[in-house]
Design a protein around this motif. Structure first.
Motif, PDB file in Angstrom:
ATOM      1  N   GLU A  22      -8.849   5.245  -4.653  1.00 42.88           N
ATOM      2  CA  GLU A  22      -8.559   5.153  -3.212  1.00 42.88           C
ATOM      3  C   GLU A  22      -7.770   6.374  -2.752  1.00 42.88           C
ATOM      4  O   GLU A  22      -6.537   6.382  -2.753  1.00 42.88           O
ATOM      5  N   ASN A  32      -4.132   1.401   4.917  1.00 45.42           N
ATOM      6  CA  ASN A  32      -4.500   1.048   3.556  1.00 45.42           C
ATOM      7  C   ASN A  32      -5.242   2.211   2.925  1.00 45.42           C
ATOM      8  O   ASN A  32      -6.103   2.802   3.571  1.00 45.42           O
ATOM      9  N   ASP A  33      -4.906   2.547   1.697  1.00 45.59           N
ATOM     10  CA  ASP A  33      -5.701   3.566   1.008  1.00 45.59           C
ATOM     11  C   ASP A  33      -7.007   2.925   0.564  1.00 45.59           C
ATOM     12  O   ASP A  33      -7.052   1.745   0.198  1.00 45.59           O
ATOM     13  N   ASN A  56      -1.987   1.448  -2.956  1.00 47.42           N
ATOM     14  CA  ASN A  56      -1.995   0.913  -4.321  1.00 47.42           C
ATOM     15  C   ASN A  56      -3.079   1.527  -5.203  1.00 47.42           C
ATOM     16  O   ASN A  56      -3.228   1.142  -6.359  1.00 47.42           O
ATOM     17  N   GLU A  75       0.839  -1.209   0.000  1.00 47.81           N
ATOM     18  CA  GLU A  75       0.000   0.000   0.000  1.00 47.81           C
ATOM     19  C   GLU A  75       0.876   1.262   0.000  1.00 47.81           C
ATOM     20  O   GLU A  75       2.009   1.196   0.460  1.00 47.81           O
TER      21      GLU A  75
END
Ligand code: 291
Ligand code: CA
Length: 161
Positions: A135, A147-148, A129, A127
């Motif tokens: 995102e 995490n995006d 990603n 990430e």
């Protein structure tokens, strides 16, 4: 800070109360109920307090919830802050929580609400990603990794004061 004298001749020092931390100051003034609430649903780390709203909202609404309370979404700026926040996310048991940062301005360049680049990160391996190309927000998993994620997803609301 300007001085003032009270009814018994005592000296009082006045200083501006930081407008971004009204809840924190309310905690110290109010009954044990407030302290219990913070104990169960909050974490204090250094000068910072994280407090969860215990409900899930999309990013924009989560931002508004925190602004309304005089705070903002969480910006963990070091490992200690990240760990305090992680403990709150894990204990609350409602899944991942939104962080404050986005790359809405420039894809791949995450920034704090003020526009500054990150001074600390704890991305999950692989990430960010930008999966699906949409995102631009960041969630913290219950294990503290980032995490995006799309901003329209509903995530646990935690505010920083
Ligand atoms: C994967 C990774 C993440 C990505 C996520 C979403 C899932 O993690 O590729 O980088 O953000 O998928 O694409 O989207 C939906 N709708 O489930 C999955 C894991 C925990
Ligand atoms: Ca992702």
């Amino acid at each position: 800070p300007k001085g003032d004298s009270g009814p018994r001749g005592e000296q009082w020092a006045w200083t501006a109360m930081p407008a971004t931390r009204p809840c924190f100051y309310a905690q110290t003034e109010k009954s044990k109920g407030w302290k219990m609430e913070l104990f169960l649903h909050g974490q204090s780390v250094g000068q910072k307090v994280f407090k969860t709203a215990s409900f899930l909202k999309p990013f924009q609404e989560a931002q508004q919830v925190c602004a309304q309370a005089g705070g903002q979404l969480p910006s963990p700026r070091n490992a200690a802050e990240n760990e305090a926040l992680q403990q709150l996310v894990e204990f609350e048991n409602k899944g991942a929580a939104f962080l404050s940062m986005t790359d809405s301005q420039t894809e791949g360049r995450f920034t704090y609400p003020g526009g500054e680049p990150l001074v600390y990160s704890n991305w999950n391996p692989g990430e960010p990603n930008n999966s699906g190309g949409n995102e631009h927000c960041v969630e913290m998993y219950t294990n503290g990794k980032w995490n995006d994620r799309p901003c329209g997803e509903k995530r646990l609301v935690i505010c920083e004061f």
